[in-house]
Write an enzyme that holds these catalytic residues in place. Structure first.
Site, PDB file in Angstrom:
ATOM      1  N   SER A 157      -0.602   4.633   1.561  1.00  0.00           N
ATOM      2  CA  SER A 157      -1.049   3.700   1.482  1.00  0.00           C
ATOM      3  C   SER A 157      -2.268   3.907  -0.284  1.00  0.00           C
ATOM      4  CB  SER A 157      -2.561   3.266   2.132  1.00  0.00           C
ATOM      5  OG  SER A 157      -2.765   1.673   2.357  1.00  0.00           O
ATOM      6  N   HIS A 171       2.490  -0.736   3.136  1.00  0.00           N
ATOM      7  CA  HIS A 171       2.744  -2.077   4.340  1.00  0.00           C
ATOM      8  C   HIS A 171       2.940  -2.801   4.290  1.00  0.00           C
ATOM      9  CE1 HIS A 171      -0.571   1.240   5.215  1.00  0.00           C
ATOM     10  NE2 HIS A 171      -1.243   0.360   4.015  1.00  0.00           N
TER      11      HIS A 171
END
Length: 243
Positions: A134, A170
């Protein structure tokens, strides 16, 4: 022991729920450690939790994982002050640097304040494998999309830029991610780049993307580039499932 070329594995994964620990190491992170080429001793793996404010819980969980994996673990924290006297020396002594998620805007601000970017570049160029999830994926690129500023995603454009692309994380699990990433690339606000579903990652040797990988069946990676009239063109990459 350095990798044979500057190496980054940028992911939306690399961690899983543990059995006896809070978290366990996922296949993507295992692969990053394998890429370091260490044999005959414990790999030296350094954790950075800057994006989550150097959470004590996160650091504790990392050491649990390091013990479980047989790694020689260390961590680099910046709050309330750096925990090592020389950031560059510490990072150069590692085989793998593992950067966790959270606020990529906060991470980049703190890294700029303490000169972590320069230390990371020295480690990367010396063959220390850089990986992360991330925020720990976006940071190596020129920019991407982030929830650092609130629930409505915004662009981030001041990444370290080791890799001359944007990065979307994501991609399959947060509904704003894909349309905003495509819109920003289509408008020219972000350069062409690579995106990953949860459980997928992209491997770079130098600044070239050489392979898309996943630790979850069905997780993919994508290349998104600017198309005509402000549009974006998305190409699904062949993605190898790690076993």
């Amino acid at each position: 022991m350095p990798a044979d070329a500057p190496t980054i594995l940028a992911t939306s994964g690399g961690i899983d729920y543990g059995v006896r620990t809070r978290w366990s190491v996922g296949a993507l992170t295992h692969h990053a450690v394998e890429l370091s080429g260490v044999t005959g001793r414990a790999p030296r793996v350094c954790y950075l939790g800057t994006a989550s404010g150097d959470s004590a819980e996160g650091i504790h969980n990392f050491y649990d994982m390091a013990v479980e994996e047989g790694w020689h673990g260390s961590h680099l924290q910046l709050f309330m002050m750096p925990n090592v006297p020389d950031l560059t020396e510490h990072l150069l002594a590692q085989d793998v640097v593992w950067v966790f998620g959270g606020s990529v805007a906060g991470l980049l601000a703190m890294w700029e304040l303490h000169g972590v970017g320069e230390a990371m570049r020295a480690a990367w160029e010396a063959g220390v494998v850089l990986t992360g999830v991330s925020a720990g994926s976006i940071c190596w690129h020129l920019g991407g999309t982030t929830d650092s500023f609130g629930p409505d995603l915004r662009p981030i454009t001041n990444g370290l830029g080791f890799l001359p692309y944007s990065n979307g994380v994501h991609y399959d699990s947060e509904e704003q991610r894909r349309p905003l990433f495509q819109s920003l690339i289509g408008s020219g606000a972000l350069p062409a780049g690579y995106a990953t579903d949860d459980g997928a990652g992209v491997l770079y040797r130098g600044t070239e993307m050489v392979e898309a990988l996943s630790e979850r069946a069905g997780a993919s990676a994508y290349f998104v580039e600017r198309g005509p009239n402000g549009t974006a063109v998305e190409t699904t990459l062949e993605t190898r499932l790690l076993r």
